[in-house]
Design an enzyme around this catalytic site. Structure first.
Site, PDB file in Angstrom:
ATOM      1  CD  GLU A   1      41.668  19.907 -21.944  1.00 55.38           C
ATOM      2  OE1 GLU A   1      40.861  20.055 -21.018  1.00 55.38           O
ATOM      3  OE2 GLU A   1      42.206  18.829 -22.205  1.00 55.38           O
TER       4      GLU A   1
ATOM      5  CE  LYS B   1      42.603  17.730 -18.605  1.00 51.80           C
ATOM      6  NZ  LYS B   1      41.267  17.804 -19.172  1.00 51.80           N
TER       7      LYS B   1
ATOM      8  CE  LYS C   1      41.626  24.565 -12.582  1.00 54.77           C
ATOM      9  NZ  LYS C   1      40.526  25.175 -11.846  1.00 54.77           N
TER      10      LYS C   1
ATOM     11  CB  CYS D   1      28.205  71.815  -9.088  1.00 55.90           C
ATOM     12  SG  CYS D   1      29.204  70.474  -8.399  1.00 55.90           S
TER      13      CYS D   1
ATOM     14  CB  CYS E   1      25.132  67.954  -6.797  1.00 55.08           C
ATOM     15  SG  CYS E   1      25.532  69.705  -6.900  1.00 55.08           S
TER      16      CYS E   1
ATOM     17  CB  CYS F   1      27.258  69.159  -3.757  1.00 50.40           C
ATOM     18  SG  CYS F   1      28.568  68.908  -4.958  1.00 50.40           S
TER      19      CYS F   1
ATOM     20  CB  SER G   1      41.316  18.028  -7.136  1.00 53.71           C
ATOM     21  OG  SER G   1      41.802  19.295  -7.084  1.00 53.71           O
ATOM     22  CG  LEU G   2      43.284  19.407 -12.618  1.00 54.39           C
ATOM     23  CD1 LEU G   2      42.966  20.505 -13.628  1.00 54.39           C
ATOM     24  CD2 LEU G   2      44.117  18.316 -13.284  1.00 54.39           C
TER      25      LEU G   2
HETATM   26  S1  IVH Z   1      40.554  18.036 -15.733  1.00 55.85           S
HETATM   27  C1  IVH Z   1      41.683  14.506 -13.394  1.00 55.85           C
HETATM   28  N1  IVH Z   1      40.226  20.001 -17.412  1.00 55.85           N
HETATM   29  O1  IVH Z   1      39.175  22.445 -12.548  1.00 55.85           O
HETATM   30  C2  IVH Z   1      41.444  15.803 -14.062  1.00 55.85           C
HETATM   31  N2  IVH Z   1      39.468  20.302 -15.187  1.00 55.85           N
HETATM   32  O2  IVH Z   1      40.990  22.111 -10.279  1.00 55.85           O
HETATM   33  C3  IVH Z   1      40.269  16.488 -13.560  1.00 55.85           C
HETATM   34  N3  IVH Z   1      38.371  22.465 -14.777  1.00 55.85           N
HETATM   35  O3  IVH Z   1      37.369  19.941 -10.922  1.00 55.85           O
HETATM   36  C4  IVH Z   1      39.944  17.772 -14.139  1.00 55.85           C
HETATM   37  N4  IVH Z   1      38.567  23.235 -16.825  1.00 55.85           N
HETATM   38  O4  IVH Z   1      36.084  21.677 -12.297  1.00 55.85           O
HETATM   39  C5  IVH Z   1      40.052  19.584 -16.152  1.00 55.85           C
HETATM   40  N5  IVH Z   1      39.952  21.660 -19.026  1.00 55.85           N
HETATM   41  C6  IVH Z   1      39.789  21.216 -17.776  1.00 55.85           C
HETATM   42  C7  IVH Z   1      39.140  22.010 -16.800  1.00 55.85           C
HETATM   43  C8  IVH Z   1      39.012  21.515 -15.498  1.00 55.85           C
HETATM   44  C9  IVH Z   1      38.111  23.471 -15.609  1.00 55.85           C
HETATM   45  C10 IVH Z   1      38.009  22.424 -13.351  1.00 55.85           C
HETATM   46  C11 IVH Z   1      37.245  21.201 -12.928  1.00 55.85           C
HETATM   47  C12 IVH Z   1      38.105  20.513 -11.920  1.00 55.85           C
HETATM   48  C13 IVH Z   1      38.966  21.628 -11.422  1.00 55.85           C
HETATM   49  C14 IVH Z   1      40.276  21.093 -10.894  1.00 55.85           C
END
Ligand code: IVH
Length: 789
Positions: free
Chosen positions: A124, A300, A126, A454, A448, A418, A84-85
């Protein structure tokens, strides 16, 4: 109770609630609260656990990502966990992230003279969908999996193969023999809207947002359903790999792109946190105009060597972060439902909400569309509801949190009368006309019946009547119209032309100059084109385009007013439903009176600019065969109608023929059906009335064989681009359309001519590339002059 025991019980409560939300989100694809609410609960839990570390347990939602796989799919163990992030919400969160990265890499902070090494980041969007892993062996797609809990996901190999932009085979060469590609499966905004519209029409389940729609569509046990859904894939990373890849994240994505993998068009390189922030702001400004929904951007560290050095903390990489945008969905309370009356009398429910900030805007009202929607949502007054505000669309109520329904919640009821004028409120009926029969069903709209008596309908009707694309009366704002109606100074559009100086000067915000200006604007509107006038009348379902068609083809108000529904269906793009709306509008005696007053020389004195002569286009489309076809005789299609027309040449001959005569040209069943149809006196009379009207309009059946020269530009497609200085684009478009041309928004090989003003760009370039005819504004004006315009 001690603070610690209060905290302990709140922690248990939060975990239970978060577990439930997690299950609904990841397993059922049916979240009951928006992400923002989930985030808040999650943060509260995290904060409490930080304060009381002794209370942290391994099963706490803070200790894991995602949820279990749905057992109906096979399980797939991720060789490399799907992580996850971490999130940044404020700019300072991002600066903290950059500081941690620099510290982790042991990079000096630099001094007054600069000198600090800059860290490169990939930027990028999200995407808001769901994470998916695609495994390629020897360049072939062999497996697809969801993220699941990060270590085990579901096997959705069959389903991912139905996503149109997922390559089943990698292109080119040089790809690793084993390559696991990771990315997001999502649905575009338009795909989502189209899917929901289709689901509504077919009585299926609708989705609250594009993410739920994508998740619900991908995790279908029947992959045919997945295939029918507008899913897309965007790749943002990799998992397990056997083989060589570039040494930067962006380098890898670009290589993947070469091999046929879809990657984001918005992918950018940023040097340091400042450029990341600039990217965040830029995408934030364009968020609403992007074709897919995003909930933030992801940064990243670009160098893979640096990524390895930084490593992971718990389930999040130290080298990446999601910088979130304000959420589009929030929870609030439905305080009440009020009913609004629109221009055509539609009584629609409007949600009054406890004010809540959604993506930076305070929302206190939301639309509920109609009573069917109220039933579908199952919403009651007092409920906690999810509000969604996407782009410039009016905020919507998308979901009810049933778990939070108070005991005193009240049902939403449509008023019997009405709320504005007290007239009766009726449920509309849907009429289906097919094969000469009408069937009725209940519509979703309530109306109405008060019409212009009206005040709500009258105000809206006047607002529409004076609007820019209708009668274009400047200086008559909504507030003034409200006053005029409330004070009884106008009871119909005709009264506008009877207004006196003394009446206007007493209104709020008027002085002598503005008053005279308004009177002049009203006087100046007295010679509208027929199309503007028809549009201004506000006939239900008649927009600007339909009004233009009516004006262009029938060319006189007299004909438009008299036209029978079937006759109207000869016009391009006018179907039977709209034709009936037009016909019944003009059949209404009050509407007739208002129109008569508007046109009467002694009263309002409007002078319509009509062409007068029935258009060639209409004459060309009217044939006896077409007329017979429009009668919708059971079992007789266009082919049968043509045979009858060829044999009998006029309606009376057909009415007089017996079925054996018809047998000579039609199969027995059809011949009998025709005879039976016309034995019904009402049908015969209707056919005669249509024929009589067509003849009164100046048509004769012998025109069947005539080849009629159309308007000068009939069949041509023109494109206007750049800015025009002598006339507005709208006016130029209207002129071209009056000459029979279609005006299109884009250039293709079929374009007949491009009018290019200063500032013309890609369309002009394309036109020259295709060798099309191009003219500037002066040449365009000359061309119009040649046609007498
Ligand atoms: S990178 C280790 N890049 O966001 C890095 N995730 O909150 C893993 N997501 O599970 C994810 N756009 O479903 C990455 N450009 C992007 C993304 C992205 C959407 C989603 C993805 C991930 C979630 C994490």
């Amino acid at each position: 109770m001690t603070d610690a025991s209060i905290a302990a019980s709140r922690i248990l409560q939060l975990r239970a609630e978060l577990d439930e939300h997690n299950y609904r989100y990841h397993v059922l694809d049916e979240p009951s609260v928006p992400d923002a609410e989930y985030d808040r609960l999650f943060h509260e839990l995290k904060a409490l656990e930080t304060l009381y570390p002794a209370l942290v347990t391994a099963d706490s939602p803070t200790q894991r990502v995602g949820s279990l796989a749905l057992s109906a799919f096979g399980e797939i163990k991720h060789e490399v966990p799907m992580l996850s992030l971490g999130n940044a919400f404020e700019e300072t969160d991002l600066l903290d992230f950059e500081r941690r990265v620099r510290e982790g890499l042991d990079l000096p902070a630099g001094d007054l003279f600069g000198g600090a090494a800059v860290v490169e980041y990939s930027c990028e969007p999200k995407l808001d969908g769901l994470a998916v892993s695609l495994l390629y062996r020897d360049g072939l797609l062999v497996r697809g999996a969801t993220r699941g809990d990060g270590s085990t996901g579901e096997d959705i190999s069959v389903n991912v193969r139905t996503i149109r932009n997922v390559p089943l085979k990698l292109q080119g060469e040089g790809w690793p023999v084993v390559l696991e590609v990771r990315g997001e499966v999502f649905m575009s905004k338009s795909g989502f809207a189209a899917l929901n519209a289709r689901q509504l029409e077919q009585g299926g389940k609708t989705f609250a947002n594009p993410r739920n729609a994508a998740a619900g569509s991908l995790r279908q046990l029947d992959s045919k359903i997945t295939a029918s859904r507008p899913l897309e894939f965007c790749c943002y990373g990799i998992g397990q790999v056997q083989g060589e890849l570039p040494s930067t994240h962006i380098g890898i994505l670009e290589a993947l792109k070469q091999w046929g993998m879809p990657i984001s068009r918005e992918l950018k390189l940023a040097n340091g946190a400042d450029e990341c922030l600039a990217y965040y702001r830029d995408i934030g400004e364009r968020r609403e105009s992007l074709v897919y929904e995003i909930d933030g951007v992801v940064f990243k560290v670009n160098s893979l060597a640096y990524q390895r050095e930084l490593g992971f903390r718990a389930r999040e990489p130290r080298w990446a972060i999601a910088h979130k945008f304000p959420a589009l969905e929030e929870l609030t309370e439905l305080l009440d439902v009020e009913f609004q009356v629109g221009r055509t009398g539609a009584v629609t429910p409007v949600a009054r909400l406890k004010p809540v900030k959604v993506a930076g805007v305070t929302v206190s009202n939301a639309t509920l569309h109609n009573m069917d929607e109220v039933v579908r949502l199952g919403v009651m007054i007092g409920d906690t509801v999810t509000i969604r505000r996407a782009g410039d669309v009016i905020p919507q109520v998308v979901q009810v949190v049933l778990e939070r329904r108070p005991v005193d919640a009240r049902p939403v009821q449509i008023p019997e009368s009405c709320p504005v004028c007290g007239s009766h409120v009726e449920r509309t009926q849907l009429v289906k006309r097919s094969k000469g029969k009408e069937t009725f069903s209940e519509g979703s709209v309530y109306r109405c019946v008060g019409r212009l008596t009206c005040a709500a309908q009258l105000k809206q009707a006047i607002i529409h009547f004076v609007s820019r694309r209708a009668m274009d009366i400047e200086g008559l704002g909504d507030k003034t119209i409200e006053q005029l109606v409330d004070e009884g100074l106008i009871t119909s559009p005709a009264d506008l032309y009877r207004l006196k100086f003394e009446q206007i000067i007493n209104l709020e915000g008027f002085a002598e100059v503005s008053c005279n200006k308004l009177l002049q604007a009203i006087a100046d509107s007295k010679q509208p084109s027929l199309a503007r006038f028809i549009y201004a009348l506000g006939i239900p379902d008649v927009g600007e385009e339909t009004a233009k068609v009516l004006a262009r083809v029938l060319a006189s108000l007299e004909r438009v007013q008299q036209a029978l529904p079937e006759v109207l269906t000869y016009l391009p793009d006018i179907g039977l439903e709209v034709a009936h709306e037009i016909h019944s509008f003009f059949a209404d005696s009050h509407n007739r009176q208002v129109i008569a007053a508007l046109l009467s020389r002694d009263e309002c004195g409007l002078q319509l600019q009509e062409q007068g002569e029935l258009s060639a286009e209409f004459s060309a489309s009217v044939t006896l065969a077409a007329m017979l076809d429009k009668l919708n005789i059971p079992s007789v299609g266009p082919g049968g109608a043509q045979k009858l027309a060829d044999k009998f040449a006029n309606l009376e001959a057909i009415l007089a023929a017996d079925w054996l005569d018809m047998r000579q040209t039609l199969p027995e069943k059809q011949a009998k059906a025709v005879r039976e149809f016309f034995d019904n006196v009402a049908n015969a009379e209707r056919a005669r009335a249509i024929e009589a009207q067509l003849q009164a309009f100046g048509m004769h059946w012998h025109s069947e064989k005539k080849v009629i020269a159309g308007l000068p530009l009939a069949g041509q497609t023109w494109v206007l681009t750049g800015s025009l200085e002598m006339m507005s684009r709208d006016v130029a478009k209207e002129k071209l359309e009056n000459l029979g041309a279609k005006v299109a928004g884009s250039v293709s090989a079929k374009t007949s001519c491009v009018v290019a003003g200063p500032g013309a760009g890609s369309k002009l370039a394309k036109a020259s590339e295709l060798g099309l005819r191009v003219m500037d504004e002066a040449q365009f004006l000359d061309a119009l002059a040649d046609f007498g315009l």
